[in-house]
Scaffold this motif. Structure first.
Motif, short mmCIF file in Angstrom:
data_model
loop_
_atom_site.label_atom_id
_atom_site.label_comp_id
_atom_site.label_asym_id
_atom_site.label_seq_id
_atom_site.Cartn_x
_atom_site.Cartn_y
_atom_site.Cartn_z
N LEU A 109 27.09 -31.84 11.28
CA LEU A 109 26.85 -32.42 9.95
C LEU A 109 26.38 -31.34 8.98
O LEU A 109 26.66 -31.40 7.79
CB LEU A 109 25.83 -33.55 10.02
CG LEU A 109 26.29 -34.83 10.70
CD1 LEU A 109 25.11 -35.80 10.85
CD2 LEU A 109 27.43 -35.49 9.93
N ALA A 125 20.16 -38.57 8.97
CA ALA A 125 21.54 -38.61 8.49
C ALA A 125 21.77 -39.90 7.71
O ALA A 125 21.02 -40.87 7.85
CB ALA A 125 22.52 -38.53 9.66
N TRP A 163 29.67 -39.00 6.71
CA TRP A 163 28.29 -38.75 7.12
C TRP A 163 27.80 -37.42 6.60
O TRP A 163 28.56 -36.46 6.47
CB TRP A 163 28.20 -38.78 8.65
CG TRP A 163 28.34 -40.18 9.17
CD1 TRP A 163 29.51 -40.82 9.47
CD2 TRP A 163 27.30 -41.10 9.39
NE1 TRP A 163 29.24 -42.09 9.88
CE2 TRP A 163 27.89 -42.30 9.85
CE3 TRP A 163 25.92 -41.06 9.27
CZ2 TRP A 163 27.15 -43.43 10.18
CZ3 TRP A 163 25.18 -42.18 9.60
CH2 TRP A 163 25.79 -43.34 10.05
N HIS A 164 26.50 -37.35 6.33
CA HIS A 164 25.87 -36.11 5.87
C HIS A 164 24.40 -36.13 6.27
O HIS A 164 23.85 -37.19 6.60
CB HIS A 164 26.01 -35.97 4.34
CG HIS A 164 25.37 -37.10 3.59
ND1 HIS A 164 24.07 -37.05 3.15
CD2 HIS A 164 25.86 -38.32 3.23
CE1 HIS A 164 23.78 -38.19 2.54
NE2 HIS A 164 24.84 -38.98 2.57
N LEU A 165 23.79 -34.97 6.23
CA LEU A 165 22.35 -34.88 6.50
C LEU A 165 21.58 -35.27 5.26
O LEU A 165 22.00 -35.00 4.14
CB LEU A 165 21.96 -33.46 6.93
CG LEU A 165 22.48 -32.98 8.27
CD1 LEU A 165 22.05 -31.54 8.50
CD2 LEU A 165 22.02 -33.87 9.40
N GLY A 184 16.98 -34.19 7.27
CA GLY A 184 17.90 -33.53 8.20
C GLY A 184 18.04 -32.06 7.89
O GLY A 184 18.09 -31.22 8.80
#
Length: 128
Positions: free
Chosen positions: A19, A56, A66-68, A72
């Motif tokens: 990610l 996330a 999806w991403h941090l 994150g």
């Protein structure tokens, strides 16, 4: 301790790293491929756990990506020294595949037949 439990689960650190890698949101299938085609159920579980932990998040688009989160990103920063160590370890392993270090803490990991331990005790010399 809850953080260590989450981070110690299989694939969790890999998912976090993937990610982070490009810094842009990634779709589920692309993330699955980057993680060596882990099962979709395991990836789904890890992403749910990371979302619940605030590490996330996913976009709300028709095709979620999806991403941090900021938390994150902080975690990846904290993982920096571990990444540095793992790169150095990988280089040592490449230079000497039998090397696991000379620390007493890792001595039991070295196969018994390597030169650091002498001959393999399971092989008895022949007395001809």
């Amino acid at each position: 301790m809850a953080a260590l439990d989450l981070l110690g689960r299989r694939w969790t650190l890999r998912v976090i790293w993937e990610l982070h890698r490009d810094g842009s949101p990634i779709g589920f299938r692309d993330l699955q491929r980057r993680c060596d085609d882990m099962s979709s159920s395991v990836l789904s579980t890890r992403l749910t756990e990371l979302r619940e932990a605030g590490i996330a998040a996913s976009t709300t688009a028709a095709q979620p990506a999806w991403h941090l989160t900021a938390l994150g990103d902080d975690l990846v920063t904290a993982m920096g020294p571990l990444l540095d160590w793992s790169r150095a370890w990988a280089e040592r392993r490449k230079a000497d595949p039998g090397c696991l270090g000379e620390s007493p803490a890792t001595a039991h990991l070295r196969p018994a037949h390597t030169p650091a331990h002498g001959p393999d005790p399971a092989v008895r010399p022949s007395h001809s």
